[in-house]
Write a protein that holds these residues in place. Structure first.
Motif: not given
Length: 87
Positions: A10-13, A56-60
């Protein structure tokens, strides 16, 4: 051990987000509300909302594909990211 890898993913993203988008998202994670973020960065509240939604959309999307292949039981993280849009 498994959770460390997931958190690292998650941190990487988050680190891959565009600079302004990442800055707004990280302030959100620190507990700042939209108004406080807007004032701190001299932006409109609508810009803050748009950038948070974009983050949020990109991470998701990125995490769903990456993590579910490796860890099929991470759907609750993806759900959390989805629900957080509405907090």
């Amino acid at each position: 051990k498994k959770y460390f890898i997931i958190v690292f993913g998650i941190k990487e993203q988050i680190d891959l987000l565009p600079e302004r988008c990442r800055e707004i998202f990280l302030l959100h994670l620190e507990g700042y509300d939209n108004d406080a973020i807007a004032k701190k960065l001299s932006l409109s509240i609508e810009t803050v909302k748009t950038q948070k939604k974009r983050a949020m959309k990109t991470l998701r999307n990125n995490l769903k594909e990456k993590l579910q292949k490796k860890y099929p039981d991470t759907s609750f993280f993806i759900l959390f990211l989805y629900l957080d849009l509405y907090l």
